[in-house]
Design a protein around this motif. Structure first.
Motif, PDB file in Angstrom:
ATOM      1  N   ASP A 275      -5.579   7.910  -3.179  1.00 45.50           N
ATOM      2  CA  ASP A 275      -6.403   8.074  -1.975  1.00 45.50           C
ATOM      3  C   ASP A 275      -6.339   9.508  -1.469  1.00 45.50           C
ATOM      4  O   ASP A 275      -5.979   9.779  -0.325  1.00 45.50           O
TER       5      ASP A 275
ATOM      6  N   GLU B 151      -8.533   7.377  -6.604  1.00 48.22           N
ATOM      7  CA  GLU B 151      -8.653   6.190  -5.767  1.00 48.22           C
ATOM      8  C   GLU B 151      -7.295   5.559  -5.509  1.00 48.22           C
ATOM      9  O   GLU B 151      -7.029   5.059  -4.419  1.00 48.22           O
ATOM     10  N   ARG B 152      -6.431   5.577  -6.511  1.00 49.82           N
ATOM     11  CA  ARG B 152      -5.098   4.978  -6.357  1.00 49.82           C
ATOM     12  C   ARG B 152      -4.259   5.764  -5.359  1.00 49.82           C
ATOM     13  O   ARG B 152      -3.550   5.186  -4.535  1.00 49.82           O
TER      14      ARG B 152
ATOM     15  N   SER C 214       0.822  -1.207   0.000  1.00 49.28           N
ATOM     16  CA  SER C 214       0.000   0.000   0.000  1.00 49.28           C
ATOM     17  C   SER C 214       0.861   1.264   0.000  1.00 49.28           C
ATOM     18  O   SER C 214       0.602   2.209  -0.757  1.00 49.28           O
TER      19      SER C 214
ATOM     20  N   ARG D 183     -10.572  13.510  -5.751  1.00 50.64           N
ATOM     21  CA  ARG D 183     -11.944  12.983  -5.938  1.00 50.64           C
ATOM     22  C   ARG D 183     -12.896  14.122  -6.276  1.00 50.64           C
ATOM     23  O   ARG D 183     -13.791  13.957  -7.118  1.00 50.64           O
TER      24      ARG D 183
ATOM     25  N   GLN E  31      -8.597  13.124  -1.277  1.00 52.86           N
ATOM     26  CA  GLN E  31      -9.957  13.635  -1.349  1.00 52.86           C
ATOM     27  C   GLN E  31     -10.097  14.763  -2.362  1.00 52.86           C
ATOM     28  O   GLN E  31     -11.096  14.837  -3.087  1.00 52.86           O
TER      29      GLN E  31
ATOM     30  N   LYS F 102       1.327   4.224  -3.035  1.00 58.83           N
ATOM     31  CA  LYS F 102       1.156   5.666  -2.868  1.00 58.83           C
ATOM     32  C   LYS F 102       2.444   6.425  -3.168  1.00 58.83           C
ATOM     33  O   LYS F 102       2.392   7.557  -3.646  1.00 58.83           O
TER      34      LYS F 102
END
Length: 322
Positions: free
Chosen positions: A212, A209-210, A80, A217, A214, A84
């Motif tokens: 993460d 999304e990859r 993870s 988005r 906001q 990122k």
């Protein structure tokens, strides 16, 4: 009183491992892989003669390879964070690096310390995995922070491009050309995907999304809504850039306000451990008598529980969502 230098040697070896993995990374992929490079990596690869579709395929593979390898037992703790951080090393390469750094740590411990073979082997494994994890975690935090800082300026650049008559795809291409990494390469991939027929809103959503994030988005939702219902995209993005910048300023303000509490919590959590190490270095036999008593182990567990509770409470108090 004899002070042992072994704890200092352990720290030096761990720092050397982190420096070594960074050096290997820059040697293999060049200066363009560095996040503070003025020319983003996508443009650097194109300037070196790579075809557009080949560069796109390489960058897309790097952006998705880590989560696809999350099922590997040891690698799952890194996947993870590596995703990122957008680490260009493949999962097998990272595992080989961890093994190699473990060997380097074992050699350093053998030369510099008098620890037994089981201790050296265990510590070298921890240093090999922990050093790579620490390096990746630092990269991920730096990359996320830079993306947050670059995004408002990138959206404003899109707004200016739209207002002079460019289509949104051209505005994204301009951002990909003018903005350095990490956002420059990310927008370049979106621009290339749009050129080959992928929906722009879908690409932005996948990127958000990859990573993460906001704010990304919000950008993806704004573009998707405009594509389906119409409207003035320049005005929408102008308002979005102001919202993102205001959130960014508020986040920095909250970070500054809670900095003292975070450092206090860190000090209160780390100081007892440092005191324990210091006592054992200065006076190795200080706890010999009490270690033989029946309450020593329960007392140690209670102290560890209080330290854990302290870390949890302090982190909860200073973890303010913006």
């Amino acid at each position: 009183m004899q002070i042992s230098a072994e704890p200092i040697i352990y720290g030096i070896i761990f720092i050397a491992i982190i420096v070594l993995v960074e050096g290997i990374y820059l040697t293999v992929f060049g200066k363009s892989i560095s996040l503070n490079n003025k020319v983003n990596r996508r443009l650097d690869l194109l300037e070196k003669g790579g075809r557009r579709e080949e560069v796109l395929e390489q960058l897309r593979k790097e952006m998705t390879q880590h989560l696809n390898s999350k099922s590997i037992p040891i690698y799952s703790i890194l996947a993870s964070k590596a995703q990122k951080a957008n680490i260009a090393f493949t999962p097998p390469q990272l595992m080989m690096i961890m093994a190699g750094l473990g060997v380097v740590a074992f050699i350093g411990l053998t030369v510099g310390t008098s620890a037994g073979l089981p201790v050296r082997a265990a510590v070298s494994v921890v240093m090999g995995i922990g050093g790579v994890y620490f390096w990746i975690n630092k990269k991920a935090k730096k990359r996320f922070s830079m993306l947050e800082e670059q995004l408002p300026d990138a959206v404003e650049l899109m707004v200016r491009s739209l207002r002079v008559g460019h289509p949104f795809s051209s505005a994204v291409a301009i951002v990909a050309k003018e903005v350095p990494d990490p956002l420059g390469t990310e927008m370049g991939v979106i621009s290339d995907e749009a050129a080959y027929g992928r929906d722009m809103g879908e690409s932005l959503k996948a990127m958000a999304e990859r990573i993460d994030m906001q704010d990304l988005r919000f950008l993806a939702v704004a573009v998707t809504i405009q594509q389906t219902s119409g409207g003035n995209l320049a005005e929408i993005l102008d308002g979005l850039s102001k919202v993102i910048r205001a959130r960014f300023k508020l986040f920095r303000r909250v970070k500054a306000i809670t900095a003292e509490a975070k450092w206090s919590g860190m000090f209160l959590s780390v100081f007892p451990l440092l005191a324990l190490v210091g006592i054992n270095v200065i006076q190795p036999h200080y706890y010999d008598e009490v270690m033989k008593t029946a309450v020593f182990i329960p007392a140690c567990l209670v102290v560890a529980g209080f330290l854990g509770a302290n870390m949890f409470v302090m982190k909860t108090l200073t973890n303010i969502k913006v």
